[in-house]
Design an enzyme around this catalytic site. Structure first.
Site, mmCIF file in Angstrom:
data_model
loop_
_atom_site.group_PDB
_atom_site.id
_atom_site.type_symbol
_atom_site.label_atom_id
_atom_site.label_comp_id
_atom_site.label_asym_id
_atom_site.label_seq_id
_atom_site.Cartn_x
_atom_site.Cartn_y
_atom_site.Cartn_z
ATOM 1 N N THR A 158 4.668 29.284 -7.253
ATOM 2 C CA THR A 158 4.348 28.630 -5.982
ATOM 3 C C THR A 158 3.037 27.887 -6.148
ATOM 4 O O THR A 158 1.969 28.510 -6.221
ATOM 5 C CB THR A 158 4.236 29.665 -4.850
ATOM 6 O OG1 THR A 158 5.460 30.402 -4.770
ATOM 7 C CG2 THR A 158 3.969 28.984 -3.514
ATOM 8 N N LYS A 182 -2.875 32.980 0.102
ATOM 9 C CA LYS A 182 -2.884 31.818 -0.790
ATOM 10 C C LYS A 182 -1.853 30.788 -0.364
ATOM 11 O O LYS A 182 -2.120 29.581 -0.324
ATOM 12 C CB LYS A 182 -2.621 32.289 -2.220
ATOM 13 C CG LYS A 182 -2.615 31.189 -3.275
ATOM 14 C CD LYS A 182 -1.219 30.703 -3.618
ATOM 15 C CE LYS A 182 -0.403 31.758 -4.316
ATOM 16 N NZ LYS A 182 0.924 31.238 -4.765
ATOM 17 N N LYS A 222 8.971 25.463 -0.512
ATOM 18 C CA LYS A 222 8.589 26.868 -0.750
ATOM 19 C C LYS A 222 7.385 27.278 0.079
ATOM 20 O O LYS A 222 7.381 28.347 0.711
ATOM 21 C CB LYS A 222 8.292 27.075 -2.244
ATOM 22 C CG LYS A 222 7.729 28.468 -2.591
ATOM 23 C CD LYS A 222 8.658 29.593 -2.153
ATOM 24 C CE LYS A 222 8.000 30.972 -2.257
ATOM 25 N NZ LYS A 222 7.686 31.375 -3.615
#
Length: 292
Positions: free
Chosen positions: A91, A235, A167
């Protein structure tokens, strides 16, 4: 197919055995060599660059900084074998994905963005959902690898950034779902209805989906053993907000979630499952004491 695999964290360790089971030859590189050596049936590589001597490379690192350090600072692409296909399954930000696309084009190797939806337990079963974008011919070539790792591959076109923004937007939605369940249970419990009773209703009716069920169970039981660490969720929310800022888009609910995730980290919940975000939501509603 001969595969180089870079990054053996909890996800990588769950994915590699499925590639081996499907008959592929897997060579791995990881900063912690002991972790790499603990996997059965693999060869441990001396460097990230060595991974690019194979037919295909899968990268599963924690964040943009790790990708830059491992791939770019090491100049791993410089000696890549022509015809090698690189699948970035981590990611990362759309900005870095665009930069990697350009660098791979210059190096003469194919780049496919293929982040996944699913936690390590799902990866171990080979049931990930894989979001793929990039050169169609390259994706078709590595499709057998995706078939070994996931239950479905979702094709989103030839721009790798489409996969990455999908994503991070999806992960942002999970944090919003956790936030909403925290607020909703705060409301129902303020009237004396147990969180478990409320969540049993909504996660089996109007919100009957794997994420609501999984994280609703955590909230109902007040148990937050890691499936996906809260710091990684923070994050990803930061990635979403940064990506939005780059396009002058405002995400007010995500800003609230980021604030609560930061509070969770401050209270020592960073290594817990990201559904521990609900503890902070409930604290702010006056239902729970601080944990630090």
């Amino acid at each position: 197919m001969n595969i180089g695999f870079i990054g053996i964290g909890s996800m990588g360790a769950a994915m590699v055995p499925n590639l081996i089971k499907a008959g592929h030859s897997v060579k791995v590189w990881n900063r912690n060599l002991d972790v790499a050596k603990s996997l059965e049936g693999v060869m441990v590589l001396p460097s990230p660059a060595a991974a690019f001597e194979n037919d295909a490379v899968i990268t599963m690192l924690s964040d943009d900084a790790a990708v830059r350090s491992v791939l770019l600072d090491s100049k791993a692409l410089d000696s890549a074998r022509k015809g090698c296909i690189h699948m970035m399954m981590a990611t990362i930000s759309p900005a870095l994905s665009g930069e990697l696309h350009d660098l791979h084009r210059s190096a003469g190797i194919a780049y496919v963005a293929a982040p996944v939806l699913g936690i390590p337990a799902v990866a171990a079963k080979g049931e990930l959902n894989i979001i793929a974008a990039g050169n169609a011919e390259a994706i078709a070539t590595v499709q057998p690898l995706f078939d070994a790792l996931g239950q479905k591959t979702w094709h989103l076109g030839d721009d790798p950034k489409y996969a990455n923004v999908t994503k991070i937007a999806a992960n942002m939605m999970i944090t919003l779902a956790i936030e909403s369940m925290g607020e909703a249970t705060a409301l129902t419990e303020s009237y004396g209805l147990k969180a478990s009773d409320f969540l049993e209703v909504v996660t089996n009716t109007i919100f009957a989906s794997p994420s609501y069920k999984r994280y609703g169970d955590n909230i109902a039981s007040n148990s937050y053993e890691p499936g996906f660490k809260l710091t990684l969720g923070l994050k990803d929310v930061n990635l979403a907000l940064d990506a939005a800022k780059a396009k002058h888009t405002v995400l007010p609910a995500a800003e609230i979630v980021r604030e609560n995730l930061n509070k969770a980290v401050d209270q020592g919940l960073g290594s817990k499952d990201w559904s521990a975000l609900a503890k902070i939501t409930r604290q702010r509603a006056g239902l729970e004491e601080g944990v630090a």
